[in-house]
Design an enzyme around this catalytic site. Sequence first.
Site, mmCIF file in Angstrom:
data_model
loop_
_atom_site.group_PDB
_atom_site.id
_atom_site.type_symbol
_atom_site.label_atom_id
_atom_site.label_comp_id
_atom_site.label_asym_id
_atom_site.label_seq_id
_atom_site.Cartn_x
_atom_site.Cartn_y
_atom_site.Cartn_z
ATOM 1 N N TYR A 1 1.105 -6.367 6.153
ATOM 2 C CA TYR A 1 2.109 -5.580 5.440
ATOM 3 C C TYR A 1 2.998 -4.841 6.455
ATOM 4 O O TYR A 1 2.923 -5.098 7.648
ATOM 5 C CB TYR A 1 1.433 -4.656 4.430
ATOM 6 C CG TYR A 1 0.711 -5.431 3.349
ATOM 7 C CD1 TYR A 1 1.415 -6.268 2.484
ATOM 8 C CD2 TYR A 1 -0.681 -5.372 3.212
ATOM 9 C CE1 TYR A 1 0.765 -7.009 1.505
ATOM 10 C CE2 TYR A 1 -1.335 -6.115 2.232
ATOM 11 C CZ TYR A 1 -0.613 -6.929 1.384
ATOM 12 O OH TYR A 1 -1.263 -7.671 0.420
ATOM 13 N N HIS B 1 -1.953 2.453 5.080
ATOM 14 C CA HIS B 1 -2.260 1.023 5.146
ATOM 15 C C HIS B 1 -1.471 0.387 6.294
ATOM 16 O O HIS B 1 -0.264 0.188 6.208
ATOM 17 C CB HIS B 1 -1.886 0.362 3.815
ATOM 18 C CG HIS B 1 -2.496 -0.985 3.602
ATOM 19 N ND1 HIS B 1 -3.014 -1.760 4.620
ATOM 20 C CD2 HIS B 1 -2.667 -1.722 2.461
ATOM 21 C CE1 HIS B 1 -3.477 -2.902 4.115
ATOM 22 N NE2 HIS B 1 -3.277 -2.899 2.821
ATOM 23 N N HIS C 1 -3.355 -6.205 7.347
ATOM 24 C CA HIS C 1 -3.217 -7.362 6.450
ATOM 25 C C HIS C 1 -1.800 -7.912 6.306
ATOM 26 O O HIS C 1 -1.435 -8.457 5.276
ATOM 27 C CB HIS C 1 -3.774 -7.026 5.063
ATOM 28 C CG HIS C 1 -5.163 -6.520 5.077
ATOM 29 N ND1 HIS C 1 -5.738 -5.854 4.025
ATOM 30 C CD2 HIS C 1 -6.110 -6.551 6.057
ATOM 31 C CE1 HIS C 1 -6.967 -5.497 4.333
ATOM 32 N NE2 HIS C 1 -7.218 -5.915 5.567
#
Length: 370
Positions: free
Chosen positions: A178, A173, A176
């Site tokens: 993070y 990931h 977004h």
Amino acid sequence: MSISKTTTALFQPFEGGGLKLANRVVMAPMTRSFSPDGVPGPDVAGYYRRRAENGVGLIITEGTVINHPAAPADRDVPHFYGEEALAGWQKVVHEVHEAGGKIAPQIWHTGTARQRETFPESNVDPIGPSGLSLTGKPVSEPLTKQEIRELVQGYAQSAADAKRLGFDAVEIHGAHGYLIDQFFWEVTNKRTDEYGGDLVGRTRFAVEVIEAVRAAVGPEFPIIFRFSQWKPVDYSAKLAATPEELERFLAPLSAAGVDIFHASTRRFWEPEFADSELNLAGWTRKLTGKPTITVGSVGLNSEFTSLFESGQGGETTGIEQLVERLERGEFDLVAVGRALLTDPAWAAKIRDGRVEELKPFTKESLATLS
């Protein structure tokens, strides 16, 4: 409602990036927080199995946190470390494979997006490249190089465990707002060492994560990398303002070992840059030559943030434009989020033309694991 365009392209087999899939439908990763103390139970296994039984080609799990005290944002987000949590994931893999599906965990660290007030049980400070929140406010000290090395190894260990448990791929990931994305973004990365600087310099942390994951899983295990331009605090944010900048950003990630790029957008139908209809996944495929996953309000008549801002649900809608772009080869795979969250049989219904049976997304869908 009816779909006039054939969906044949959506249900063609896919082979690329080390993956062989029965079709092009991907379950998008969606945080559900149904894993008490980070341990996924039989209800989580059943949730993913139902999507596999109904024809989803690849399931990407909700974000699962690496072994770091500041990684999670709440107590019920699943861990991807520890004997009990990994045993739970082993059961998830078994259920999905028994149903004929394939599955990849998304491994994640929330960075400074983690807020103390929403996770009061933990007194651990959130972390980030420069210790800044997504609005640029100081919330902790900048990461040291030793801490960065430990984080890199945390991602690598989770990836190694994914392979050991029998997962079919792993997704990192990097989107977004993070942790990895905080290194990418100039608002949250003010470092002047090798982990900061210009757009390429800010990819250094991600490159080290990808390289460590590749070393941990070997040359054949597929690595998917999710990234986004937009941030939760700024939907118009751009890491790359032009195709040339996007190429410079993607090149080191691709070279580090990414097999498939998952290009996260809020609306798949919107062009990424002027003078071209290509979306972010389309540009990424064109620039890297790697397979890409598109995503963004597939199967809904409005994008996901407006559903929450309005307090309304989202009606199901046709996917003619999506299929046309898939047929043109703009992207290779299609991730479905909210439509699939509320209706585990979404893929089967679309495949079989039973569109009148599709269930509309509502906020209430989030309250259960349907």
